[in-house]
Design an enzyme around this catalytic site. Structure first.
Site, PDB file in Angstrom:
ATOM      1  N   SER A 145      -1.554   6.915  -0.802  1.00 36.98           N
ATOM      2  CA  SER A 145      -1.352   7.159  -2.223  1.00 36.98           C
ATOM      3  C   SER A 145      -0.009   7.871  -2.445  1.00 36.98           C
ATOM      4  CB  SER A 145      -2.533   7.956  -2.781  1.00 36.98           C
ATOM      5  OG  SER A 145      -2.523   7.990  -4.182  1.00 36.98           O
ATOM      6  N   ASP A 152      -7.181  -1.961  -6.368  1.00 38.85           N
ATOM      7  CA  ASP A 152      -6.688  -0.599  -6.624  1.00 38.85           C
ATOM      8  C   ASP A 152      -6.369  -0.446  -8.105  1.00 38.85           C
ATOM      9  OD1 ASP A 152      -5.205   1.820  -6.729  1.00 38.85           O
ATOM     10  OD2 ASP A 152      -4.604   1.564  -4.638  1.00 38.85           O
ATOM     11  N   HIS A 196      -8.865   1.991  -4.423  1.00 36.67           N
ATOM     12  CA  HIS A 196      -7.897   3.019  -4.014  1.00 36.67           C
ATOM     13  C   HIS A 196      -8.527   3.884  -2.928  1.00 36.67           C
ATOM     14  CE1 HIS A 196      -4.153   5.143  -4.576  1.00 36.67           C
ATOM     15  NE2 HIS A 196      -4.803   6.297  -4.674  1.00 36.67           N
TER      16      HIS A 196
END
Length: 223
Positions: free
Chosen positions: A122, A175, A206
């Site tokens: 991320s 995601d 995600h």
């Protein structure tokens, strides 16, 4: 908003043999910590073997705009909306400087920069790309999981350097916080500038899953 004094909330956790010749610095994502990434680091080490060490730093605690001003662990602030717009350049530069210091400390102990890989998830993946691309010496590679390329319009010299490092990008097709289009944009930019970029996608959101980590371990071993 960037922190005035960039102070990681914990010391980096070191996994593996202290004198291993190869090092993966694995950077967690928003709200997480190096401690929470220990299982991921141990999984990778089990597949990489004794010649690798994994270092797990932890971000400072700061307010995050994307979370309504909530105080949490974050390497830099994130805006509401697309993360590649209205970027916290001051915070990104502070975090980048910290990562470069960690790399310098490893180099001073005798680790060859070409044996150091930056990886992250991320916003940690975004930071891994930024730090690997801008470090003065060529590193062993960069791994970006569910991330994007930050400050792409400010990376001219870093993208045009001749000693280009290999890059692995991986992303979930489902995601939502960081749409896969941001990863596709990053791959396109990097490949257009001559980088060797491997890109893998998975039917996940995600998050990180075992298939992805196995691909990361194989990429690191074959790099």
């Amino acid at each position: 908003m960037a922190t005035h004094n960039f102070m990681p909330s914990e010391k980096p956790i070191i996994l593996g043999h202290q004198h291993a010749p190869k090092v993966l610095i694995l950077i967690h994502g928003l709200t997480l910590s190096g401690r929470q990434f220990v299982p991921i680091g141990e999984f990778l080490l089990a597949h990489l073997g004794q010649e690798w060490q994994v270092i797990l730093p932890t971000a400072p605690v700061q307010r995050v705009t994307w979370l309504g001003g909530q105080m949490t662990t974050a390497w830099f602030d994130l805006p509401v909306g697309r993360f590649d717009k209205n970027q916290d350049e001051t915070g990104l530069n502070q975090a980048n400087h910290y990562l470069h210091r960690l790399i310098n400390e490893l180099v001073q102990t005798g680790v060859n920069p070409s044996h150091i890989v930056l990886g992250g998830f991320s916003q940690g993946g975004a930071l891994a790309l930024l730090s690997a691309l801008t470090y003065p010496a060529r590193l062993g590679g960069a791994v970006c999981l569910s991330g994007y390329l930050p400050m792409a319009d400010k990376l001219g010299n870093a993208l045009q350097r001749l000693d280009k490092l290999p890059i692995l990008m991986a992303h979930g097709t489902n995601d939502e916080p960081i749409d896969i289009s941001l990863a596709n944009n990053a791959v396109l930019i990097l490949q257009n500038d001559g980088f060797d970029v491997a890109f893998k996608s998975y039917p996940i959101g995600h998050t990180i899953d075992e298939r992805e980590l196995l691909d990361v371990a194989n990429w690191l071993k074959n790099g």
